[in-house]
Write an enzyme that holds these catalytic residues in place. Structure first.
Site, PDB file in Angstrom:
ATOM      1  N   LYS A 177       0.859  -1.199   0.000  1.00 58.66           N
ATOM      2  CA  LYS A 177       0.000   0.000   0.000  1.00 58.66           C
ATOM      3  C   LYS A 177       0.886   1.236   0.000  1.00 58.66           C
ATOM      4  O   LYS A 177       1.501   1.573   1.005  1.00 58.66           O
ATOM      5  CB  LYS A 177      -0.906   0.048   1.229  1.00 58.66           C
ATOM      6  CG  LYS A 177      -1.997   1.094   1.024  1.00 58.66           C
ATOM      7  CD  LYS A 177      -2.585   1.651   2.302  1.00 58.66           C
ATOM      8  CE  LYS A 177      -1.868   2.867   2.815  1.00 58.66           C
ATOM      9  NZ  LYS A 177      -1.860   4.039   1.924  1.00 58.66           N
ATOM     10  N   GLY A 230       6.951   5.294   8.267  1.00 58.58           N
ATOM     11  CA  GLY A 230       6.055   6.444   8.355  1.00 58.58           C
ATOM     12  C   GLY A 230       6.162   7.087   9.722  1.00 58.58           C
ATOM     13  O   GLY A 230       7.212   7.006  10.377  1.00 58.58           O
ATOM     14  N   GLY A 235       2.973   4.132  13.201  1.00 56.82           N
ATOM     15  CA  GLY A 235       3.805   2.947  13.448  1.00 56.82           C
ATOM     16  C   GLY A 235       3.473   2.290  14.778  1.00 56.82           C
ATOM     17  O   GLY A 235       3.451   1.060  14.888  1.00 56.82           O
ATOM     18  N   GLU A 252       9.825   1.701  10.779  1.00 52.97           N
ATOM     19  CA  GLU A 252      10.805   2.785  10.739  1.00 52.97           C
ATOM     20  C   GLU A 252      10.030   4.079  10.832  1.00 52.97           C
ATOM     21  O   GLU A 252       9.215   4.372   9.955  1.00 52.97           O
ATOM     22  CB  GLU A 252      11.593   2.740   9.425  1.00 52.97           C
ATOM     23  CG  GLU A 252      12.806   1.864   9.472  1.00 52.97           C
ATOM     24  CD  GLU A 252      13.714   2.167  10.646  1.00 52.97           C
ATOM     25  OE1 GLU A 252      14.202   1.193  11.231  1.00 52.97           O
ATOM     26  OE2 GLU A 252      13.919   3.348  10.997  1.00 52.97           O
ATOM     27  N   CYS A 286      13.692  11.201   6.659  1.00 50.52           N
ATOM     28  CA  CYS A 286      13.716  10.706   8.050  1.00 50.52           C
ATOM     29  C   CYS A 286      15.088  11.017   8.638  1.00 50.52           C
ATOM     30  O   CYS A 286      15.230  11.153   9.847  1.00 50.52           O
ATOM     31  CB  CYS A 286      13.488   9.202   8.149  1.00 50.52           C
ATOM     32  SG  CYS A 286      12.743   8.464   6.738  1.00 50.52           S
ATOM     33  N   GLU A 386       9.490  16.093  15.894  1.00 50.68           N
ATOM     34  CA  GLU A 386       9.841  16.038  14.474  1.00 50.68           C
ATOM     35  C   GLU A 386       8.988  17.043  13.697  1.00 50.68           C
ATOM     36  O   GLU A 386       7.767  17.044  13.811  1.00 50.68           O
ATOM     37  CB  GLU A 386       9.606  14.638  13.918  1.00 50.68           C
ATOM     38  CG  GLU A 386      10.073  14.527  12.473  1.00 50.68           C
ATOM     39  CD  GLU A 386       9.990  13.116  11.926  1.00 50.68           C
ATOM     40  OE1 GLU A 386      10.995  12.638  11.406  1.00 50.68           O
ATOM     41  OE2 GLU A 386       8.903  12.498  12.018  1.00 50.68           O
TER      42      GLU A 386
HETATM   43  P1  ADP Z   1       2.260  10.733   7.077  1.00 48.01           P
HETATM   44  O1  ADP Z   1       1.855  11.599   8.230  1.00 48.01           O
HETATM   45  O2  ADP Z   1       3.566  11.049   6.524  1.00 48.01           O
HETATM   46  O3  ADP Z   1       1.210  10.507   6.046  1.00 48.01           O
HETATM   47  P2  ADP Z   1       1.699   8.111   8.104  1.00 48.01           P
HETATM   48  O4  ADP Z   1       2.480   7.349   9.083  1.00 48.01           O
HETATM   49  O5  ADP Z   1       0.314   8.513   8.481  1.00 48.01           O
HETATM   50  O6  ADP Z   1       2.593   9.348   7.755  1.00 48.01           O
HETATM   51  O7  ADP Z   1       1.604   7.362   6.709  1.00 48.01           O
HETATM   52  C1  ADP Z   1       2.543   6.421   6.258  1.00 48.01           C
HETATM   53  C2  ADP Z   1       1.787   5.289   5.582  1.00 48.01           C
HETATM   54  O8  ADP Z   1       0.975   4.646   6.561  1.00 48.01           O
HETATM   55  C3  ADP Z   1       0.850   5.729   4.473  1.00 48.01           C
HETATM   56  O9  ADP Z   1       0.879   4.781   3.426  1.00 48.01           O
HETATM   57  C4  ADP Z   1      -0.495   5.750   5.166  1.00 48.01           C
HETATM   58  O10 ADP Z   1      -1.579   5.579   4.299  1.00 48.01           O
HETATM   59  C5  ADP Z   1      -0.355   4.569   6.101  1.00 48.01           C
HETATM   60  N1  ADP Z   1      -1.269   4.607   7.245  1.00 48.01           N
HETATM   61  C6  ADP Z   1      -1.761   5.692   7.881  1.00 48.01           C
HETATM   62  N2  ADP Z   1      -2.597   5.334   8.874  1.00 48.01           N
HETATM   63  C7  ADP Z   1      -2.647   3.988   8.890  1.00 48.01           C
HETATM   64  C8  ADP Z   1      -3.339   3.006   9.677  1.00 48.01           C
HETATM   65  N3  ADP Z   1      -4.134   3.345  10.680  1.00 48.01           N
HETATM   66  N4  ADP Z   1      -3.147   1.709   9.383  1.00 48.01           N
HETATM   67  C9  ADP Z   1      -2.313   1.345   8.393  1.00 48.01           C
HETATM   68  N5  ADP Z   1      -1.648   2.201   7.613  1.00 48.01           N
HETATM   69  C10 ADP Z   1      -1.788   3.506   7.844  1.00 48.01           C
END
Ligand code: ADP
Length: 494
Positions: A177, A230, A235, A252, A286, A386
């Site tokens: 994804k 992310g 995470g 990470e 990062c 951050e």
């Molecule tokens: P950012 O704030 O940079 O968007 P995220 O950590 O929210 O950082 O996003 C990183 C990835 O994690 C993206 O692909 C996002 O769609 C996905 N993501 C965000 N929320 C969730 C969740 N609850 N479960 C799984 N994946 C998620």
């Protein structure tokens, strides 16, 4: 006017239009008037379909010997080489980083693929002497099955590839994804896999929201491991969900990377490395430098030199000649950076920048002036949280011990750097700094394919990515005992 197309999911070797009723616009962050494409907010069911396809492809993929699986990446490398500029342009258009940085990311990705091709032949276990005579004991690595990969927008080529390659070479099938903001680069990466002959179902990609598509991938019982890059907030949620289902999880996450500048440092080198780390890629790495911890006696000179570098930054569309810094990824991220700048103005001395850039065409994009805060104290938000933008916090300290205490006084632990020529304090720094990666006399960012990448504390959990540890995460160890005496005289089993 050309019609704006909606990205398709890639499931079981087919590009399938999502049944999503809603889409998100993929906007060029350098010029928000430009909509590059639409991202479907795929329903959960489509993530399930992708997982089903990955499960169906498992047995055949696993049956291919690891060196042969890895050899398929020779073809991926070749196809990607033919699409370097196209991929880099797409990356600049949707992520905003300047073209040379985008091209650098693609070249780094090719370099990563080279490393992982070799891993196919090193994908091995160990032998160990057995306590028993005429016994052979060894370990062998085996695939997990199907793994879920969830990636961010800031390195939308390198990060997916550094997860997909070891996952596949280890014999898994994947459901990927990509981040909502960078669908075009994700699509090209998957097209390259397809063109290189990765069999149907081995790599599947579903566009959509984290809490919907991402969540389904994390929770589905057929997904045995999750590799995520992310934010720390997301995470942490993924780690919790993975733990509840006893899955392998690798996350990470954030960073607040320090550069320590001692009084004997080459200040020109330190200022250049700090500016590159803080303002390069718009501070959206990062591994970006977000804190400079500087000995008092050289702090004035250091700050002056960093500001000179910031003054020389030319913000703009990363495809334009002469531009050295692109925009924030989107309006939300820009506003987050601007909010931190306002917080910083109340916490420390604004030494440079501190505003959105809106001159001429910049007004159509999400540009923030490179910003330097001076005389920042350790307990402030801009010293601890951050920001993910072109913002540097300078902390002045009296000596090495205070510098170390300040450097380690954050939740995060990804990367760090020290500028000094004194071997004693250089090695003390290496010993004591709480980060997964550290540099001496070079910027905080960068990582080579053959070396592990990742952080400690609130930055990382699970095995390190890249290097020899990457493949370990995507495999399970089996320990084997073979008694070749042919008789049953084992007596000391306990
Ligand atoms: P950012 O704030 O940079 O968007 P995220 O950590 O929210 O950082 O996003 C990183 C990835 O994690 C993206 O692909 C996002 O769609 C996905 N993501 C965000 N929320 C969730 C969740 N609850 N479960 C799984 N994946 C998620």
């Amino acid at each position: 006017m050309t019609e704006i197309s909606t990205h398709r999911n890639y499931i079981g070797g087919e590009w399938r239009a999502s049944s999503a009723t809603e889409t998100l616009d993929n906007v060029n962050p350098a010029d928000a008037r430009q909509v590059l494409g639409r991202v479907p907010r795929s329903p959960r069911q489509e993530a399930r379909d992708a997982i089903d396809a990955a499960v169906a492809a498992r047995a055949a993929w696993r049956a291919i010997p690891a060196p042969a699986r890895a050899r398929k990446f020779l073809k991926i490398h070749q196809v990607m080489e033919g699409r370097i500029d196209e991929l880099a342009r797409a990356l600049t258009r949707e992520e905003g980083k300047i073209f040379p940085e985008a091209k650098g990311e693609v070249l780094k990705t090719l370099n990563l693929i080279e490393w992982f091709i070799g891993e196919g032949m090193r994908y091995i276990g160990r032998t160990a002497p057995s306590e028993m005579p005429n016994n052979l004991a060894y370990t062998v690595r085996q695939p997990i099955g199907t793994v879920g990969l969830i990636t961010p927008w800031n390195f939308p080529v390198a990060i997916p590839v550094w997860k997909i390659a070891p996952a596949l070479i280890a014999g898994n099938t994947v459901v990927f994804k990509p981040a909502e903001a960078t669908p075009a680069t994700a699509q090209i990466c998957v097209e390259i896999c397809e063109e290189a002959g990765i069999p149907a179902g081995v790599v599947n990609m579903v566009f959509g929201d984290g809490p919907e598509v991402g969540d389904e991938i994390i929770r589905h019982p057929e997904v045995g491991a999750i590799s995520f890059t992310g934010s720390t907030a997301t995470g942490t949620r993924i780690y919790e969900a993975g733990a509840a289902a006893l899955k392998k999880v690798q996350c990470e996450m954030g960073g607040k990377n320090p550069v320590v500048v001692l009084e004997d440092a080459d200040l020109d080198l330190a200022a250049l490395g700090t500016a590159q780390g803080a303002f390069g890629s718009t501070g959206q790495r990062c591994t970006a430098t977000s804190r400079a911890i500087v000995i008092d006696s050289v702090a004035d000179a250091f700050v002056e030199k960093v500001i000179a570098h910031a003054d020389a930054v030319k913000a703009g569309n990363g495809l334009d000649e002469g531009v050295t810094m692109g925009p924030s990824i989107d309006e939300r991220q820009m506003n987050k950076v601007l909010d931190y700048i306002e917080i910083g103005k109340g916490e420390a001395k604004l030494a440079r920048g501190g505003k959105r850039l809106t001159e001429g065409d910049l007004a159509h994009g999400f540009f923030v002036d490179p910003t330097v805060f001076d005389e920042v104290s350790r307990d402030t938000r801009i010293a601890r949280e951050e920001i993910f933008g072109p913002v540097l916090s300078v902390l002045r300290v009296k000596d090495f011990d205070e510098a170390m205490a300040a450097a380690n006084d954050v939740d995060y632990g990804l990367t760090s750097s020290i500028y000094t020529v004194d071997p004693n304090r250089m090695f003390r720094f290496i010993d004591e700094i709480e980060t997964g990666i550290t540099h001496v006399n070079s910027p905080t960012m960068g990582g080579e394919a053959q070396l592990p990448f990742g952080g400690i504390k609130a930055t990382g959990v699970g095995e390190r990515e890249m290097g020899p540890t990457a493949i370990e995460f995507f495999s399970e160890l089996k320990t084997v005992y073979i008694d070749y005496t042919g008789s049953s005289r084992k007596s000391n089993i306990y």
